[in-house]
Scaffold this motif. Structure first.
Motif, mmCIF file in Angstrom:
data_model
loop_
_atom_site.group_PDB
_atom_site.id
_atom_site.type_symbol
_atom_site.label_atom_id
_atom_site.label_comp_id
_atom_site.label_asym_id
_atom_site.label_seq_id
_atom_site.Cartn_x
_atom_site.Cartn_y
_atom_site.Cartn_z
ATOM 1 N N ILE A 85 0.938 -1.048 0.022
ATOM 2 C CA ILE A 85 -0.080 -0.011 -0.064
ATOM 3 C C ILE A 85 0.994 1.381 0.024
ATOM 4 C CG2 ILE A 85 -1.808 1.397 1.541
ATOM 5 C CD1 ILE A 85 -2.915 -1.429 2.243
ATOM 6 N N PRO A 96 0.771 9.255 1.400
ATOM 7 C CA PRO A 96 -0.145 8.037 1.497
ATOM 8 C C PRO A 96 -1.449 8.285 2.366
ATOM 9 C CG PRO A 96 2.102 7.584 2.528
ATOM 10 C CD PRO A 96 2.097 9.001 2.090
ATOM 11 N N ILE A 98 -4.375 6.207 3.739
ATOM 12 C CA ILE A 98 -4.718 4.724 3.963
ATOM 13 C C ILE A 98 -5.983 4.723 4.957
ATOM 14 C CG2 ILE A 98 -3.988 2.762 5.284
ATOM 15 C CD1 ILE A 98 -0.895 3.755 4.549
ATOM 16 N N ALA A 193 -3.339 8.097 7.958
ATOM 17 C CA ALA A 193 -4.359 6.816 7.995
ATOM 18 C C ALA A 193 -5.514 7.142 8.743
ATOM 19 C CB ALA A 193 -3.369 5.653 8.499
#
Length: 246
Positions: A85, A96, A98, A193
């Motif tokens: 990922i 990122p 997530i 995230a």
């Protein structure tokens, strides 16, 4: 189990387009030509056997699933690693983005979350191996085929995974109705995230303690919580809004 049954026009068509290993497709004889046409054409190109059969046989094969007269036998979904990922985000040159799902149990919620995750450019979703729904036929159907495009990692320990993400420079934001910070005041342009909690209990205490910060959605009504997939959708689009600001 090495094989799964999926049903529904969108699920089967996206599985074909995504290059998923499909052993065979069954279509109800009563299915309309314009409805089945794209699936038959795509399957023919890939050399996949298509069989027309009685709708009752499909009902037996895909019991409890609204298959719309189309059923396919496919290789089981392959889960990815968390590293995959992060690598996807790096490959795209993006920070990122997530989702961590803390014990989501309803396949319809997971399917809806994956559908929105695909629309909002989430790089991957992390789910626990225990006390959580996995990638089932119902999840595939609810996601309208998005399950074929959003990488999903299954981990043994969410708390440990959060620590690993932090070591990789990812900030972890948990959702909590009693959080001091409003979601619209948080910074989501950083590597992030988002932790979405269980439908009933929300985010677990141990997971909350591991988060870098907690955010809440403003509530003006009489019910003090949103459905998990709706809350996840609002949060995902807030990330998109912040990251697309010019």
């Amino acid at each position: 189990m090495d094989e799964d049954i999926i049903g529904g026009k969108h699920s089967v068509l996206e599985a074909l387009r995504a290059g998923r290993t499909i052993n065979k497709i069954w279509i109800a004889e009563s299915a309309q030509k314009q409805f089945a046409g794209p699936i038959v054409a795509e399957a023919k190109n890939l050399g996949i056997i298509v069989q027309f059969t009685d709708k009752r046989k499909l009902d037996q094969m895909a019991e409890g699933l609204q298959h719309q007269g189309v059923v396919a036998q496919v290789a089981a979904y392959e889960y990815v690693e968390v590293e995959d990922i992060l690598a996807k985000a790096k490959e795209l040159g993006q920070e990122p983005f997530i989702l961590i799902l803390d014990e989501i149990e309803d396949p319809h919620n997971l399917g809806s979350i994956l559908r929105t995750a695909d629309c909002t450019g989430v790089h991957g979703v992390i789910i626990p191996k225990r006390r959580s729904v996995g990638l089932t036929a119902t999840v595939s159907k609810t996601s309208a085929g998005a399950v074929e495009y959003v990488p999903v990692a299954r981990v043994t320990n969410i708390a440990q995974t959060i620590e690993q993400l932090k070591e990789q420079g990812v900030w972890v934001a948990g959702t909590d109705v009693s959080a001091a910070q409003d979601v619209y005041k948080a910074n989501f342009t950083i590597p992030i995230a988002l932790v979405i909690g269980n439908e009933g209990k929300g985010v677990g205490r141990l997971i909350k303690e591991r988060c870098d910060f907690l955010v809440k959605l403003p509530m003006a009504g009489h019910v003090n919580s949103l459905n998990a997939s709706v809350a996840a959708g609002v949060l995902m689009y807030e990330v998109v809004r912040q990251r697309n600001k010019s």
